[in-house]
Design a protein around this motif. Structure first.
Motif, PDB file in Angstrom:
ATOM      1  N   TRP A   1       0.848  -1.188   0.000  1.00  0.00           N
ATOM      2  CA  TRP A   1       0.000   0.000   0.000  1.00  0.00           C
ATOM      3  C   TRP A   1       0.884   1.238   0.000  1.00  0.00           C
ATOM      4  O   TRP A   1       1.745   1.400   0.861  1.00  0.00           O
ATOM      5  CB  TRP A   1      -0.908   0.002   1.218  1.00  0.00           C
ATOM      6  N   ILE A   2       0.649   2.124  -0.967  1.00  0.00           N
ATOM      7  CA  ILE A   2       1.385   3.385  -1.064  1.00  0.00           C
ATOM      8  C   ILE A   2       0.376   4.512  -0.885  1.00  0.00           C
ATOM      9  O   ILE A   2      -0.400   4.821  -1.796  1.00  0.00           O
ATOM     10  CB  ILE A   2       2.121   3.491  -2.413  1.00  0.00           C
ATOM     11  N   PRO A   3       0.347   5.110   0.320  1.00  0.00           N
ATOM     12  CA  PRO A   3      -0.603   6.197   0.572  1.00  0.00           C
ATOM     13  C   PRO A   3      -0.121   7.513  -0.039  1.00  0.00           C
ATOM     14  O   PRO A   3       1.058   7.671  -0.349  1.00  0.00           O
ATOM     15  CB  PRO A   3      -0.630   6.277   2.097  1.00  0.00           C
TER      16      PRO A   3
ATOM     17  N   SER B   1      -3.069   4.989  -3.001  1.00  0.00           N
ATOM     18  CA  SER B   1      -4.248   5.739  -2.569  1.00  0.00           C
ATOM     19  C   SER B   1      -3.928   7.231  -2.569  1.00  0.00           C
ATOM     20  O   SER B   1      -2.791   7.634  -2.367  1.00  0.00           O
ATOM     21  CB  SER B   1      -4.717   5.275  -1.186  1.00  0.00           C
ATOM     22  N   ALA B   2      -4.962   8.007  -2.846  1.00  0.00           N
ATOM     23  CA  ALA B   2      -4.820   9.460  -2.872  1.00  0.00           C
ATOM     24  C   ALA B   2      -6.196  10.071  -2.671  1.00  0.00           C
ATOM     25  O   ALA B   2      -7.184   9.520  -3.144  1.00  0.00           O
ATOM     26  CB  ALA B   2      -4.225   9.920  -4.201  1.00  0.00           C
ATOM     27  N   PRO B   3      -6.266  11.200  -1.982  1.00  0.00           N
ATOM     28  CA  PRO B   3      -7.565  11.841  -1.778  1.00  0.00           C
ATOM     29  C   PRO B   3      -8.086  12.536  -3.032  1.00  0.00           C
ATOM     30  O   PRO B   3      -9.251  12.896  -3.108  1.00  0.00           O
ATOM     31  CB  PRO B   3      -7.288  12.861  -0.670  1.00  0.00           C
ATOM     32  N   THR B   4      -7.219  12.714  -4.027  1.00  0.00           N
ATOM     33  CA  THR B   4      -7.615  13.333  -5.289  1.00  0.00           C
ATOM     34  C   THR B   4      -7.079  12.487  -6.439  1.00  0.00           C
ATOM     35  O   THR B   4      -6.309  11.562  -6.220  1.00  0.00           O
ATOM     36  CB  THR B   4      -7.028  14.753  -5.425  1.00  0.00           C
ATOM     37  N   THR B   5      -7.470  12.825  -7.642  1.00  0.00           N
ATOM     38  CA  THR B   5      -6.949  12.117  -8.816  1.00  0.00           C
ATOM     39  C   THR B   5      -5.721  12.816  -9.374  1.00  0.00           C
ATOM     40  O   THR B   5      -5.273  12.511 -10.474  1.00  0.00           O
ATOM     41  CB  THR B   5      -8.019  12.018  -9.912  1.00  0.00           C
TER      42      THR B   5
ATOM     43  N   ARG C   1      -0.344   7.375 -13.511  1.00  0.00           N
ATOM     44  CA  ARG C   1      -1.732   7.166 -13.928  1.00  0.00           C
ATOM     45  C   ARG C   1      -1.819   6.223 -15.126  1.00  0.00           C
ATOM     46  O   ARG C   1      -2.761   5.449 -15.254  1.00  0.00           O
ATOM     47  CB  ARG C   1      -2.398   8.493 -14.256  1.00  0.00           C
ATOM     48  N   SER C   2      -0.824   6.250 -16.006  1.00  0.00           N
ATOM     49  CA  SER C   2      -0.858   5.397 -17.194  1.00  0.00           C
ATOM     50  C   SER C   2      -0.768   3.915 -16.838  1.00  0.00           C
ATOM     51  O   SER C   2      -1.147   3.062 -17.630  1.00  0.00           O
ATOM     52  CB  SER C   2       0.284   5.761 -18.141  1.00  0.00           C
ATOM     53  N   GLU C   3      -0.289   3.580 -15.648  1.00  0.00           N
ATOM     54  CA  GLU C   3      -0.137   2.192 -15.228  1.00  0.00           C
ATOM     55  C   GLU C   3      -1.184   1.742 -14.222  1.00  0.00           C
ATOM     56  O   GLU C   3      -1.141   0.620 -13.740  1.00  0.00           O
ATOM     57  CB  GLU C   3       1.257   1.984 -14.599  1.00  0.00           C
ATOM     58  N   GLU C   4      -2.121   2.579 -13.888  1.00  0.00           N
ATOM     59  CA  GLU C   4      -3.051   2.242 -12.810  1.00  0.00           C
ATOM     60  C   GLU C   4      -4.442   1.909 -13.316  1.00  0.00           C
ATOM     61  O   GLU C   4      -4.831   2.267 -14.427  1.00  0.00           O
ATOM     62  CB  GLU C   4      -3.132   3.382 -11.792  1.00  0.00           C
ATOM     63  N   HIS C   5      -5.180   1.228 -12.505  1.00  0.00           N
ATOM     64  CA  HIS C   5      -6.603   0.987 -12.695  1.00  0.00           C
ATOM     65  C   HIS C   5      -7.283   1.767 -11.573  1.00  0.00           C
ATOM     66  O   HIS C   5      -6.988   1.548 -10.399  1.00  0.00           O
ATOM     67  CB  HIS C   5      -6.944  -0.499 -12.579  1.00  0.00           C
ATOM     68  N   THR C   6      -8.164   2.668 -11.907  1.00  0.00           N
ATOM     69  CA  THR C   6      -8.744   3.574 -10.925  1.00  0.00           C
ATOM     70  C   THR C   6     -10.071   3.052 -10.404  1.00  0.00           C
ATOM     71  O   THR C   6     -10.909   2.602 -11.170  1.00  0.00           O
ATOM     72  CB  THR C   6      -8.966   4.962 -11.553  1.00  0.00           C
ATOM     73  N   SER C   7     -10.225   3.116  -9.091  1.00  0.00           N
ATOM     74  CA  SER C   7     -11.488   2.826  -8.435  1.00  0.00           C
ATOM     75  C   SER C   7     -11.725   3.914  -7.401  1.00  0.00           C
ATOM     76  O   SER C   7     -10.841   4.227  -6.618  1.00  0.00           O
ATOM     77  CB  SER C   7     -11.444   1.478  -7.712  1.00  0.00           C
TER      78      SER C   7
END
Length: 87
Positions: free
Chosen positions: A31-33, A62-66, A73-79
């Motif tokens: 987990w990387i906050p 995890s992040a409180p904003t996008t 972002r190019s490597e992530e799946h966002t939920s």
């Protein structure tokens, strides 16, 4: 579950990369906050880890904003998750 402390430094990412490459892990969750606060050099080091993930390793950013660097972002799946207080 390893939790990388804030502020995350390049040394943390390098140690994570080294520690998880041994191949002796059962499934591990990292987990990387506060991914939105990563310095560009740290995000670039993390990008290599995300592009070539070790076997049996899942990573949650995890992040409180996008507002996360585009390279990450190019490597992530966002939920989007809601706080239990907002349900």
């Amino acid at each position: 579950m390893p939790l990388l402390e804030d502020p995350i430094r390049i040394e943390h990412i390098r140690a994570l990369h080294s520690d998880t490459r041994s191949g002796t892990h059962t499934h591990t969750l990292v987990w990387i906050p506060s991914a939105n606060r990563l310095h560009a050099s740290v995000a670039n080091a993390l990008l290599k880890f995300l592009e070539e993930p070790p076997p049996n390793i899942s990573t949650i950013l995890s992040a409180p904003t996008t507002d996360v660097l585009d390279t990450i972002r190019s490597e992530e799946h966002t939920s989007e998750l809601q706080s239990p207080c907002n349900l």
